[in-house]
Design a protein around this motif. Structure first.
Motif, PDB file in Angstrom:
ATOM      1  N   LEU A 189       0.825  -1.209   0.000  1.00 37.72           N
ATOM      2  CA  LEU A 189       0.000   0.000   0.000  1.00 37.72           C
ATOM      3  C   LEU A 189       0.858   1.257   0.000  1.00 37.72           C
ATOM      4  O   LEU A 189       0.324   2.375  -0.009  1.00 37.72           O
ATOM      5  CB  LEU A 189      -0.902   0.026   1.238  1.00 37.72           C
ATOM      6  N   ASN A 190       2.180   1.102   0.044  1.00 36.12           N
ATOM      7  CA  ASN A 190       3.057   2.265   0.083  1.00 36.12           C
ATOM      8  C   ASN A 190       4.373   1.937  -0.604  1.00 36.12           C
ATOM      9  O   ASN A 190       4.684   0.769  -0.848  1.00 36.12           O
ATOM     10  CB  ASN A 190       3.308   2.703   1.526  1.00 36.12           C
ATOM     11  N   GLU A 191       5.146   2.965  -0.919  1.00 36.94           N
ATOM     12  CA  GLU A 191       6.417   2.773  -1.604  1.00 36.94           C
ATOM     13  C   GLU A 191       7.610   3.094  -0.714  1.00 36.94           C
ATOM     14  O   GLU A 191       8.756   2.980  -1.163  1.00 36.94           O
ATOM     15  CB  GLU A 191       6.476   3.662  -2.855  1.00 36.94           C
ATOM     16  N   ASN A 192       7.349   3.493   0.527  1.00 31.36           N
ATOM     17  CA  ASN A 192       8.428   3.973   1.387  1.00 31.36           C
ATOM     18  C   ASN A 192       8.696   3.090   2.587  1.00 31.36           C
ATOM     19  O   ASN A 192       9.667   3.318   3.310  1.00 31.36           O
ATOM     20  CB  ASN A 192       8.102   5.386   1.887  1.00 31.36           C
ATOM     21  N   LEU A 193       7.835   2.106   2.842  1.00 33.51           N
ATOM     22  CA  LEU A 193       7.974   1.233   3.999  1.00 33.51           C
ATOM     23  C   LEU A 193       7.744  -0.217   3.575  1.00 33.51           C
ATOM     24  O   LEU A 193       7.062  -0.476   2.572  1.00 33.51           O
ATOM     25  CB  LEU A 193       6.966   1.618   5.084  1.00 33.51           C
ATOM     26  N   PRO A 194       8.281  -1.171   4.324  1.00 31.50           N
ATOM     27  CA  PRO A 194       8.000  -2.578   4.003  1.00 31.50           C
ATOM     28  C   PRO A 194       6.507  -2.865   4.122  1.00 31.50           C
ATOM     29  O   PRO A 194       5.795  -2.216   4.883  1.00 31.50           O
ATOM     30  CB  PRO A 194       8.796  -3.345   5.080  1.00 31.50           C
ATOM     31  N   GLU A 195       6.034  -3.844   3.378  1.00 32.23           N
ATOM     32  CA  GLU A 195       4.622  -4.210   3.471  1.00 32.23           C
ATOM     33  C   GLU A 195       4.352  -5.135   4.648  1.00 32.23           C
ATOM     34  O   GLU A 195       3.206  -5.306   5.074  1.00 32.23           O
ATOM     35  CB  GLU A 195       4.166  -4.873   2.173  1.00 32.23           C
ATOM     36  N   TYR A 196       5.402  -5.731   5.210  1.00 30.06           N
ATOM     37  CA  TYR A 196       5.286  -6.695   6.306  1.00 30.06           C
ATOM     38  C   TYR A 196       6.383  -6.358   7.313  1.00 30.06           C
ATOM     39  O   TYR A 196       7.573  -6.480   7.023  1.00 30.06           O
ATOM     40  CB  TYR A 196       5.440  -8.096   5.723  1.00 30.06           C
ATOM     41  N   VAL A 197       5.977  -5.899   8.502  1.00 29.76           N
ATOM     42  CA  VAL A 197       6.926  -5.439   9.514  1.00 29.76           C
ATOM     43  C   VAL A 197       6.813  -6.306  10.759  1.00 29.76           C
ATOM     44  O   VAL A 197       5.701  -6.680  11.178  1.00 29.76           O
ATOM     45  CB  VAL A 197       6.681  -3.960   9.877  1.00 29.76           C
ATOM     46  N   VAL A 198       7.953  -6.620  11.365  1.00 27.02           N
ATOM     47  CA  VAL A 198       8.024  -7.411  12.588  1.00 27.02           C
ATOM     48  C   VAL A 198       8.605  -6.542  13.697  1.00 27.02           C
ATOM     49  O   VAL A 198       9.667  -5.939  13.530  1.00 27.02           O
ATOM     50  CB  VAL A 198       8.908  -8.662  12.394  1.00 27.02           C
ATOM     51  N   LEU A 199       7.919  -6.461  14.835  1.00 28.82           N
ATOM     52  CA  LEU A 199       8.376  -5.702  15.988  1.00 28.82           C
ATOM     53  C   LEU A 199       8.535  -6.629  17.184  1.00 28.82           C
ATOM     54  O   LEU A 199       7.757  -7.574  17.348  1.00 28.82           O
ATOM     55  CB  LEU A 199       7.380  -4.592  16.337  1.00 28.82           C
ATOM     56  N   GLY A 200       9.512  -6.354  18.025  1.00 30.69           N
ATOM     57  CA  GLY A 200       9.761  -7.211  19.173  1.00 30.69           C
ATOM     58  C   GLY A 200      10.760  -8.307  18.851  1.00 30.69           C
ATOM     59  O   GLY A 200      11.243  -8.433  17.722  1.00 30.69           O
ATOM     60  N   THR A 201      11.079  -9.113  19.862  1.00 30.26           N
ATOM     61  CA  THR A 201      12.036 -10.213  19.698  1.00 30.26           C
ATOM     62  C   THR A 201      11.307 -11.455  19.223  1.00 30.26           C
ATOM     63  O   THR A 201      10.478 -12.014  19.943  1.00 30.26           O
ATOM     64  CB  THR A 201      12.743 -10.531  21.023  1.00 30.26           C
ATOM     65  N   PRO A 202      11.569 -11.910  17.995  1.00 29.54           N
ATOM     66  CA  PRO A 202      10.849 -13.076  17.462  1.00 29.54           C
ATOM     67  C   PRO A 202      11.253 -14.375  18.144  1.00 29.54           C
ATOM     68  O   PRO A 202      12.089 -14.409  19.046  1.00 29.54           O
ATOM     69  CB  PRO A 202      11.237 -13.077  15.978  1.00 29.54           C
ATOM     70  N   THR A 203      10.655 -15.429  17.678  1.00 22.98           N
ATOM     71  CA  THR A 203      10.923 -16.776  18.162  1.00 22.98           C
ATOM     72  C   THR A 203      12.404 -17.125  18.035  1.00 22.98           C
ATOM     73  O   THR A 203      13.064 -16.729  17.078  1.00 22.98           O
ATOM     74  CB  THR A 203      10.087 -17.769  17.340  1.00 22.98           C
ATOM     75  N   GLY A 204      12.907 -17.888  19.000  1.00 27.06           N
ATOM     76  CA  GLY A 204      14.299 -18.319  18.950  1.00 27.06           C
ATOM     77  C   GLY A 204      14.551 -19.333  17.846  1.00 27.06           C
ATOM     78  O   GLY A 204      13.627 -19.971  17.327  1.00 27.06           O
ATOM     79  N   ASP A 205      15.824 -19.487  17.489  1.00 27.39           N
ATOM     80  CA  ASP A 205      16.192 -20.414  16.418  1.00 27.39           C
ATOM     81  C   ASP A 205      15.806 -21.848  16.748  1.00 27.39           C
ATOM     82  O   ASP A 205      15.602 -22.671  15.847  1.00 27.39           O
ATOM     83  CB  ASP A 205      17.700 -20.337  16.154  1.00 27.39           C
TER      84      ASP A 205
END
Length: 446
Positions: free
Chosen positions: A154-170
């Motif tokens: 929906l935009n040209e200046n930001l990613p379409e899919y953003v992740v915030l916080g510490t994700p799952t461990g390996d």
């Protein structure tokens, strides 16, 4: 609906947010996602068992249960207090309980699904929550990547899919929990920090490089990549690299501006808990998510308690663990819902809150063990019917018996509200199983 937000607690709770397309504006809400790793204790939060006789486990049928007399004592106490059988009690009580009193004030906007089940009894379920597949099956597209693959940006200046916080461990899926697998890395989530000074590594250009020189470098790389693209038209990694270079230049200004949370009013910052030490970190993520929604980010995934097995993994002192962690997320999440609503964004943003699985109805010392057979999540906004509960477990809270839903039904609901049908998103050469698609939970749709 334009956007979705998924909020999740690593191994204990989780959630999500998604957006709607203009043609289906009221359909999508959040996968304004909060995912709580290490599983939230569903028995003590949003859980409610089905009244009367239901197929599943009862105390009489399960006299020699492995949890000992403590399970009977818990069930008898709940039965006497009416918590298990009074379907007429206020939804606010169901949603809030003792840990989520602020979210409970938003009960009229929530649809609580109390009959989810999953495959994995260990922390690989964190990956299953995002893809529908067992961790031993490896990487598969996540629900966020499918949304972006089907709808675009929906935009040209930001990613379409953003992740915030510490994700799952390996150990439990790692980057796969926000990846895109065979769809190509251009549809994977981009990790951002809510810190405007350092939201991304290497966001600022080198000190000795002028803006004109950097623009010329990007232009040259773009032309070279396009030439390579002619020779390798099916190279998804190359396509993702081209997209990354094109987006990176724009993000140098758009990302820091988006994360300037100090520009918000003191009242708004307090609404998210930025004025309190224990809620500040997650409150910044939730406020950043709202600002990303306003700027057209399609899918936002929030993690709380991530890394390793997850902070919510309360094998001991479940009361102390969940009391502390719930206090960190309760006010920020409620603030997000209220802020989206008063700005007219909740109708076009779907918020999902969930976790990898629940915790056992019986005690494990002072804690509770992993429990994939019956747990809960809630959805709000984006064309979801508010003020309702759906599904139930048996008398012990052991199995989902009333309207049980595998996790991909939750995925199908998010995609449906975004105007998508996963069966029409098939990729040539990649046959998906019927369980991968799921079915929308129509009983909770407005």
């Amino acid at each position: 609906m334009k956007r979705a937000i998924l909020v999740a607690t690593i191994t204990a709770l989780c959630g999500a947010m998604a957006s709607a397309t203009p043609a289906n504006k009221a359909a999508l809400g959040v996968r304004y996602g909060r995912f709580l790793p290490a599983r939230l204790d569903a028995c003590s939060t949003c859980h409610q068992s089905a009244p009367g006789t239901k197929p599943g486990v009862t105390l009489d049928e399960f006299p020699h249960n492995p949890f000992g007399a403590r399970l009977k004592a818990i069930a008898v106490q709940l039965r006497q207090s009416g918590q298990r059988t009074d379907l007429g009690r206020r939804l606010e009580k169901i949603a809030g309980e003792d840990w989520f009193t602020n979210i409970g004030t938003c009960a009229d906007d929530l649809a609580i699904v109390r009959s989810l089940w999953t495959l994995d009894n260990d922390h690989g379920a964190q990956l299953t929550f995002q893809t529908g597949r067992h961790v031993r099956e490896g990487a598969h597209p996540t629900v966020g990547s499918w949304a972006c693959y089907g709808l675009g940006t929906l935009n040209e200046n930001l990613p379409e899919y953003v992740v915030l916080g510490t994700p799952t461990g390996d150990c439990c899926g790692g980057a796969w929990t926000h990846g895109a697998s065979y769809l190509g890395p251009q549809y994977a989530g981009v990790k951002l920090s809510a810190d405007p000074k350092k939201p991304l590594p290497f966001l600022k250009p080198a000190d000795n490089l002028s803006a004109d020189e950097q623009a010329a470098n990007f232009s040259l790389m773009g032309r070279l990549n396009q030439l390579a693209g002619i020779d390798y038209p099916d190279d998804k990694d190359l396509q993702a690299r081209i997209k990354a270079y094109e987006l990176a230049f724009q993000m140098q200004t758009s990302v820091p501006e988006t994360l300037q949370l100090e520009k918000e009013s003191a009242e708004t910052r307090a609404l998210y808990g930025l004025d309190q030490a224990h809620t500040k970190a997650f409150g910044e993520q939730c406020l950043a998510a709202r600002r990303l929604v306003e700027r057209g980010v399609r899918f936002i995934q929030l993690f709380h308690g991530g890394g390793g097995g997850g902070a919510w993994d309360a094998h001991s002192d479940v009361k102390g663990n969940h009391t502390t962690l719930a206090a960190q997320v309760d006010k920020p999440i409620a603030g997000l819902l209220k802020d989206l609503k008063r700005r007219g964004l909740l109708d076009e943003t779907l918020v999902v809150f969930g976790t990898e699985f629940g915790r056992t109805p019986g005690a494990e010392g002072t804690g509770r063990d992993h429990h994939p057979q019956g747990f809960c999540a809630w959805l709000a906004g984006g064309g979801i019917k508010g003020g309702i509960t759906h599904g139930a477990t048996d008398e012990l809270g052991f199995h989902a018996v009333e309207s049980p839903h595998y996790l991909t039904d939750l995925h199908a609901t998010v995609l449906h509200q975004l105007g998508l049908d996963s069966r029409k998103l098939e990729v040539p050469g990649r046959k998906r199983l019927e369980i991968d698609h799921g079915q929308p939970i129509r009983e909770i749709l407005a």
